[in-house]
Write a protein that holds these residues in place. Structure first.
Motif: not given
Ligand SMILES: Nc1ncnc2c1ncn2[C@@H]1O[C@H](COP(=O)(O)OP(=O)(O)OP(=O)(O)O)[C@@H](O)[C@H]1O
Ligand SMILES: CC(=O)N[C@H]1[C@@H]2OC[C@@H](O2)[C@@H](O)[C@@H]1O[C@H](C)C(=O)O
Length: 360
Positions: A15-16, A165, A186, A190, A200-203, A292, A295
Motif C-alpha cells: 500500500t505504501s 506502515g 512507520n 515517516n 525515514y529515520d535510519d536505524k 522495514g 531495521l
C-alpha cells in the motif's frame, strides 16, 4: 503424501506504493511445507506509475480498465526481465497479489489490479492472482491473508510481527490463528521525517537523541483503539483523525516527536507480545519481526527492553520479501485446492481456497 516441489515467482505491491517486490522461491512439501528463497528483486515505481496507481481510485471505468491491463503487462515485463537476469529456467507459476485500488469489504468489494490474463500472456506462464475477492464474497474482510503463511511456513515462531506502515501480528492463541493491527508505526515516523527532508529515520538514530514527552505518551496510549478486542485494523484515517491532533497540542522538537512516537509504538507492541505470552503461560515467546521497522535498531531495542520475549530479526531477504514469498505460498495452496484463507482471521463464513488461475 508424495514429496513435491514448486518453483514460483511471487509478486507483491504494498500500500505504501514504493514499488514491486519479486521473489523466486522453491516451495517443497515433504512431511511439511518448507521454502528456499532463490532470487529477489525490488523495483521502485517511476513517478509516472506511482501517479497512475495513486490516482486510480478516482479514474473512470474505462481508464481503470486500461490501467488494469497496462499494469498486468508492466508486471509481465518485470517478470520477463527478472527471469532473464537470473537465468531462471523453471517456473511452475507466478503468484501475483496485484495492487489494491479499492478495499471495501462491508460493501462486498475489493480490487487488486494487474490483469492476470495479460501477465500470463506476456510471460507465457501460468498465473494465480486475485486472492482477496472470494473472501469478501464469503463475508470476510479479504485481509489479512499472510497469517496462514505465518502459521505453516513460520511455525517455529510464536508471534509473527510485521512493522510496516502499521504494526500487525498473527499468532495461534491456543485454539485459532488470530491477527490484528497493533498500532501505527512507520507511517507516522515517516510523516515527521519527511517534513524535515528525510524519507525515514535510519536505524532510529534521530529518535534515540530525543526525550519522551510523558504527557503526550499518556494521551496516545489512552486512545480507545488500544482497548478494543481483536480482530481490529487501522487505516490512514486513524493517523489523521486521532494521532496527529494529539501531537498538535504539544510544541516539541523534531527529535522529541520521533522519540515519543517510537516509545508509543514500542510500548503498544510490547503490550501485545506480553499479552500473548500470558495466553500461552510461556516465559519466553519467540517473536519474528519483519517489515522495514525491523531495521529501526532503536525501536527494536525499546521493544526488547519492554518484554522478556526472544526477539528474532531474520535475514534481509525475509525482512523485505516475506509478503511476496507468502503470496507465492498462497498460490501453492490454491494450486492444490487447499485452504489459503482462514475464517478465524478474515471473518469469512468458512475457510476456503482463494485465487484465480490464468494459463495461456
Ligand atoms: N534502515 C531503516 N531504519 C529505520 N527505518 C527503516 C529502515 N529501512 C526501512 N525503514 C522503515 O520501513 C519503512 C518501509 O517498511 P515496509 O516496506 O515494511 O512498509 P510498507 O510496505 O509501507 O508496509 P505495509 O504495506 O506492510 O504497511 C520505511 O518507510 C521506513 O519507515
Ligand atoms: C486490502 C489490502 O491490500 N490489504 C493489505 C494492506 O497492507 C497491509 C495490510 O493492509 C494487510 O491487511 C494487507 O496486506 C497483507 C499483505 C495481508 O493481506 O496479509
Amino acid at each position: 503424501m508424495m514429496n513435491k516441489n514448486w518453483y514460483v515467482i511471487g509478486l507483491m505491491s504494498g500500500t505504501s506504493l514504493d514499488g514491486v517486490d519479486l521473489v523466486y522461491v522453491k516451495i517443497s512439501r515433504n512431511k511439511a511445507y518448507d521454502f528456499e528463497i532463490l532470487e529477489t528483486k525490488s523495483i521502485n515505481y517511476s513517478e509516472i506509475w506511482k501517479n497512475r496507481l495513486q490516482k486510480a481510485f478516482s479514474f473512470s471505468g474505462e481508464k481503470l480498465t486500461r490501467l488494469d491491463a497496462d499494469y498486468g503487462i508492466y508486471l509481465g515485463e518485470l517478470v520477463v526481465d527478472f527471469i532473464g537476469e537470473n537465468n531462471i529456467d523453471k517456473v511452475d507459476f507466478i503468484a501475483s497479489h496485484g495492487h489494491t485500488i479499492f478495499h471495501n469489504p462491508s460493501q462486498n468489494y475489493t480490487l487488486q489490479i494487474g490483469s492476470g490474463a495479460h501477465l500470463s500472456t506476456k510471460t507465457g506462464k501460468k498465473v494465480i492472482c486475485d486472492f482477496r475477492t472470494q473472501d469478501v464474497a464469503l463475508g470476510g474482510q479479504g485481509a489479512p491473508l499472510v497469517p496462514i503463511g505465518d502459521q505453516i511456513l513460520f511455525s517455529e515462531y510464536d508471534f509473527c510481527l510485521n512493522i510496516g506502515g502499521f504494526a500487525n501480528v498473527s499468532y495461534d492463541n491456543g485454539s485459532d490463528r488470530i491477527a490484528y493491527d497493533i498500532c501505527p508505526a512507520n507511517i507516522v515516523l515517516n510523516l515527521f521525517t519527511r517534513l524535515e527532508g528525510f524519507d525515514y529515520d535510519d536505524k532510529g538514530k534521530i529518535a534515540s537523541k530525543g526525550a519522551v514527552n510523558k504527557e503526550l505518551l499518556k494521551k496516545l496510549d489512552a486512545l480507545e483503539f488500544y482497548l478494543q478486542d481483536q480482530p481490529k485494523s487501522l487505516g490512514y484515517e486513524y493517523v489523521i483523525e486521532s494521532i496527529l491532533p494529539i501531537f498538535s497540542e504539544f510544541d516539541l522538537s523534531f527529535e522529541d516527536r520521533l522519540r515519543t512516537f517510537v516509545e508509543h509504538s514500542a510500548s503498544q507492541i510490547a503490550s501485545s507480545i506480553n499479552e500473548a505470552a500470558s495466553n500461552f503461560d510461556e516465559e519466553e515467546l519467540k517473536v519474528l519481526i519483519t517489515g522495514g521497522g525491523a531495521l529501526n535498531d532503536f525501536m527494536i531495542q525499546r521493544i526488547k527492553d519492554l518484554t522478556n520475549a526472544q526477539i528474532v530479526i531474520p535475514s534481509r531477504d525475509i525482512i523485505d520479501f516475506k509478503e511476496a514469498l507468502l503470496f507465492a505460498f498462497l498460490g501453492v495452496l490454491k494450486d492444490q485446492d487447499e485452504v489459503n484463507c482462514l475464517s478465524s482471521v478474515t471473518g469469512a463464513i468458512k475457510d476456503h481456497s482463494s485465487g484465480v488461475i490464468y494459463n495461456v
